[in-house]
Design a protein around this motif. Structure first.
Motif, PDB file in Angstrom:
ATOM      1  N   ASN A  43      -3.055   4.968  -1.401  1.00 41.67           N
ATOM      2  CA  ASN A  43      -1.923   5.017  -2.337  1.00 41.67           C
ATOM      3  C   ASN A  43      -0.678   5.530  -1.630  1.00 41.67           C
ATOM      4  O   ASN A  43      -0.181   6.621  -1.916  1.00 41.67           O
ATOM      5  CB  ASN A  43      -2.271   5.924  -3.518  1.00 41.67           C
ATOM      6  CG  ASN A  43      -3.091   5.208  -4.567  1.00 41.67           C
ATOM      7  OD1 ASN A  43      -2.749   4.110  -4.980  1.00 41.67           O
ATOM      8  ND2 ASN A  43      -4.179   5.820  -4.988  1.00 41.67           N
ATOM      9  N   GLY A  44      -0.174   4.785  -0.695  1.00 35.81           N
ATOM     10  CA  GLY A  44       0.991   5.180   0.055  1.00 35.81           C
ATOM     11  C   GLY A  44       0.634   5.930   1.320  1.00 35.81           C
ATOM     12  O   GLY A  44      -0.514   6.364   1.521  1.00 35.81           O
ATOM     13  N   ALA A  45       1.624   6.109   2.195  1.00 34.50           N
ATOM     14  CA  ALA A  45       1.395   6.784   3.469  1.00 34.50           C
ATOM     15  C   ALA A  45       1.056   8.260   3.269  1.00 34.50           C
ATOM     16  O   ALA A  45       0.261   8.831   4.014  1.00 34.50           O
ATOM     17  CB  ALA A  45       2.613   6.626   4.372  1.00 34.50           C
ATOM     18  N   GLN A  46       1.668   8.902   2.267  1.00 36.84           N
ATOM     19  CA  GLN A  46       1.357  10.318   2.028  1.00 36.84           C
ATOM     20  C   GLN A  46      -0.117  10.493   1.688  1.00 36.84           C
ATOM     21  O   GLN A  46      -0.783  11.423   2.169  1.00 36.84           O
ATOM     22  CB  GLN A  46       2.232  10.871   0.907  1.00 36.84           C
ATOM     23  CG  GLN A  46       1.973  12.331   0.562  1.00 36.84           C
ATOM     24  CD  GLN A  46       2.387  13.292   1.664  1.00 36.84           C
ATOM     25  OE1 GLN A  46       3.243  12.967   2.471  1.00 36.84           O
ATOM     26  NE2 GLN A  46       1.793  14.480   1.682  1.00 36.84           N
ATOM     27  N   HIS A  47      -0.648   9.613   0.873  1.00 38.75           N
ATOM     28  CA  HIS A  47      -2.082   9.661   0.570  1.00 38.75           C
ATOM     29  C   HIS A  47      -2.895   9.366   1.818  1.00 38.75           C
ATOM     30  O   HIS A  47      -3.957   9.966   2.043  1.00 38.75           O
ATOM     31  CB  HIS A  47      -2.418   8.656  -0.534  1.00 38.75           C
ATOM     32  CG  HIS A  47      -3.847   8.678  -0.962  1.00 38.75           C
ATOM     33  ND1 HIS A  47      -4.618   7.536  -1.037  1.00 38.75           N
ATOM     34  CD2 HIS A  47      -4.665   9.698  -1.319  1.00 38.75           C
ATOM     35  CE1 HIS A  47      -5.833   7.848  -1.427  1.00 38.75           C
ATOM     36  NE2 HIS A  47      -5.893   9.154  -1.613  1.00 38.75           N
TER      37      HIS A  47
ATOM     38  N   LEU B  56       4.157   0.791   2.727  1.00 38.00           N
ATOM     39  CA  LEU B  56       5.235  -0.109   2.331  1.00 38.00           C
ATOM     40  C   LEU B  56       6.274   0.575   1.445  1.00 38.00           C
ATOM     41  O   LEU B  56       7.206  -0.074   0.979  1.00 38.00           O
ATOM     42  CB  LEU B  56       4.657  -1.330   1.606  1.00 38.00           C
ATOM     43  CG  LEU B  56       3.637  -2.151   2.395  1.00 38.00           C
ATOM     44  CD1 LEU B  56       3.166  -3.346   1.567  1.00 38.00           C
ATOM     45  CD2 LEU B  56       4.217  -2.623   3.719  1.00 38.00           C
ATOM     46  N   SER B  57       6.133   1.870   1.202  1.00 38.71           N
ATOM     47  CA  SER B  57       7.068   2.553   0.309  1.00 38.71           C
ATOM     48  C   SER B  57       8.480   2.534   0.859  1.00 38.71           C
ATOM     49  O   SER B  57       9.450   2.350   0.116  1.00 38.71           O
ATOM     50  CB  SER B  57       6.615   3.993   0.075  1.00 38.71           C
ATOM     51  OG  SER B  57       5.361   4.018  -0.555  1.00 38.71           O
TER      52      SER B  57
ATOM     53  N   VAL C 189       1.551   1.587  -1.736  1.00 45.55           N
ATOM     54  CA  VAL C 189       0.492   0.962  -0.942  1.00 45.55           C
ATOM     55  C   VAL C 189       0.670   1.410   0.498  1.00 45.55           C
ATOM     56  O   VAL C 189       1.710   1.164   1.116  1.00 45.55           O
ATOM     57  CB  VAL C 189       0.531  -0.575  -1.031  1.00 45.55           C
ATOM     58  CG1 VAL C 189      -0.540  -1.186  -0.125  1.00 45.55           C
ATOM     59  CG2 VAL C 189       0.318  -1.027  -2.474  1.00 45.55           C
ATOM     60  N   GLY C 190      -0.336   2.087   1.017  1.00 38.66           N
ATOM     61  CA  GLY C 190      -0.331   2.523   2.404  1.00 38.66           C
ATOM     62  C   GLY C 190      -1.578   2.041   3.101  1.00 38.66           C
ATOM     63  O   GLY C 190      -2.468   1.453   2.481  1.00 38.66           O
TER      64      GLY C 190
ATOM     65  N   THR D 225      -7.362   2.237  -4.571  1.00 33.45           N
ATOM     66  CA  THR D 225      -5.948   1.985  -4.849  1.00 33.45           C
ATOM     67  C   THR D 225      -5.819   1.012  -6.016  1.00 33.45           C
ATOM     68  O   THR D 225      -6.718   0.196  -6.261  1.00 33.45           O
ATOM     69  CB  THR D 225      -5.255   1.391  -3.612  1.00 33.45           C
ATOM     70  OG1 THR D 225      -5.957   0.217  -3.205  1.00 33.45           O
ATOM     71  CG2 THR D 225      -5.230   2.391  -2.478  1.00 33.45           C
ATOM     72  N   PRO D 226      -4.702   1.060  -6.778  1.00 36.10           N
ATOM     73  CA  PRO D 226      -4.515   0.129  -7.889  1.00 36.10           C
ATOM     74  C   PRO D 226      -4.566  -1.321  -7.399  1.00 36.10           C
ATOM     75  O   PRO D 226      -3.802  -1.707  -6.511  1.00 36.10           O
ATOM     76  CB  PRO D 226      -3.128   0.502  -8.430  1.00 36.10           C
ATOM     77  CG  PRO D 226      -2.933   1.922  -8.028  1.00 36.10           C
ATOM     78  CD  PRO D 226      -3.613   2.048  -6.693  1.00 36.10           C
TER      79      PRO D 226
END
Length: 445
Positions: free
Chosen positions: A157-161, A289-290, A299-300, A323-324
């Protein structure tokens, strides 16, 4: 040179107020009492309190004394950054967007709605992502210089996740992690939450000082090195190829895992090879991709050594299950049809235009950054106060970040980071003009 005595006292009071050691409403010593306690002149004590008041940390009440203000931590201070006010121009966070992106999303939603696998998007997904989605990411990474089998890729769920599950999978509380003396605040949040021991590495103009890093690895059990070799946040440097090789050699000699954050790497054309391309067996590569597409598209992806995939998969399961599926499906369509590549190219042009505006409006100030970055770093003179400049700009409805969220060493430099990607170009130009005027009056006078 050592900071003047009164500056040291200002910093000490400011730290105690922000951390709560001095509670809101607390009465501070009188000017004479402070002077006697610290062995300074009364006029110097008065100057200390004047600085704190200018920073918005204390208030003086005639006949009663000086009191700690009841304040929320301003944006850009501390580990928990707040959203900016709705009437402020945001030079604190980066939310780069391009015209027409909403239309792309509408079109993608229509395409997904009539696709044959819509029903499958309503079900649980594999923890690390569907095989076809991981294959899309693998094809995209080839264009970033990384050749990786889809089995070594996990969708997050993103790069932070992605950073969070990497830390959860690879490290334990108390582990030593080498980081740049100025680094991405989100990694500091993770380190704080998981009780990691961050060891700051001094930086050169091109990246972390390799000699200092090697000395640290020789004296402490460093378990991981967190690094942003391509477009560092906040300093904007791109680590040269020779320094990347030296970094890998140090990691192989002493054994730490390399955690490569490539969130902004898309902004640099033809950078040296990523660490994950040269040392895939000891590197976890994290991106998403954020920044390159949209901040709301969480999305990471993580590229990891095969031996780490099971533990990373368990961390994804523990934190989000999967992820969703809908947003992942849209993202992978855009990876495959070239939409992401086109958006990244347009954003490089956009970032270059914004840097050009910053160079024009802030000409003569000692800016540090990359010509295609969405942020620039402004060091201040040693006798200036970033807190005071930030407070002055906030009163003019301009939000900027101080160095505090980025700092991992004991001494926080006097500097501000200007995020350039969250406002239109005309507003950016006029806002930077105000920043220059205030900075010259407040800090560079």
């Amino acid at each position: 040179m050592a900071a003047p005595r009164y500056k040291t006292l200002v910093d000490a009071f400011a730290a105690d107020i922000r951390t709560g050691r001095l509670a809101a409403g607390a009465r501070l010593p009188t000017h004479r009492a402070l002077a006697a306690r610290e062995g300074i002149a009364v006029v110097t004590a008065t100057r200390v309190y004047a600085e704190l008041e200018a920073m918005g940390l204390v208030s003086r009440e005639q006949g009663r004394g000086t009191f700690v203000r009841d304040i929320a931590v301003p944006a850009g201070h501390g580990i928990d950054q707040q959203a900016v006010a709705t009437d402020a121009v945001d030079l604190n966070f980066n939310c780069p967007s391009l015209p027409g992106q909403a239309d792309l999303l509408r079109r993608a939603l229509r395409e997904v709605a009539i696709s044959g696998d819509l029903e499958s998007l309503l079900r649980y997904q594999p923890h690390r992502g569907r095989p076809q989605d991981r294959a899309s990411v693998a094809r995209h990474l080839v264009r970033r210089g990384i050749t990786a089998d889809a089995d070594r890729i996990l969708i997050t769920n993103g790069a932070q996740h992605g950073l969070a599950v990497t830390v959860m999978a690879a490290l334990d509380a108390g582990d030593v992690v080498a980081v740049d003396a100025l680094t991405y605040p989100g990694f500091k949040v993770l380190a704080h939450a998981l009780r990691l021991d961050l060891e700051p590495i001094p930086t050169t103009a091109d990246g972390p000082d390799p000699d200092a890093l090697e000395r640290l690895c020789a004296t402490r059990p460093v378990r991981a090195i967190y690094t942003m070799p391509t477009l560092h946040n906040p300093l904007g440097w791109v680590m040269p190829a020779a320094d990347r090789i030296r970094l890998i050699e140090i990691a192989r000699r002493y054994g730490p895992l390399l955690i490569e954050d490539a969130s902004y790497a898309y902004l640099v054309e033809n950078p040296p090879p990523p660490l994950a391309a040269t040392a895939p067996d000891i590197t976890v590569h994290v991106s998403g991709l954020s920044k390159s597409v949209a901040t709301g598209l969480r999305v990471g992806f993580v590229v990891a050594p095969s031996s780490m995939v099971p533990s990373l998969e368990r961390a994804i399961r523990a934190t989000t299950w999967n992820t969703p599926a809908l947003t992942t499906a849209i993202a992978c369509r855009w990876l495959d049809d070239g939409t992401v590549d086109r958006l990244e190219a347009r954003k490089r042009d956009d970032a270059e235009a914004r840097q050009a505006i910053a160079g024009q409006e802030l000409a003569g100030l000692p800016l540090i950054g990359h010509p295609s970055s969405y942020f620039t770093w402004l060091p201040l003179p040693d006798d200036a106060r970033a807190d005071r400049l930030t407070a002055t700009l906030a009163r003019r409805h301009i939000s900027v970040a101080t160095a505090e969220p980025f700092t991992t060493s004991a001494r926080t430099p006097q500097a501000i980071r200007l995020a350039l990607g969250s406002t239109d170009l005309d507003s950016l130009r006029s806002t930077l003009r105000t920043v220059r005027r205030v900075a010259v009056e407040d800090a560079f006078a």
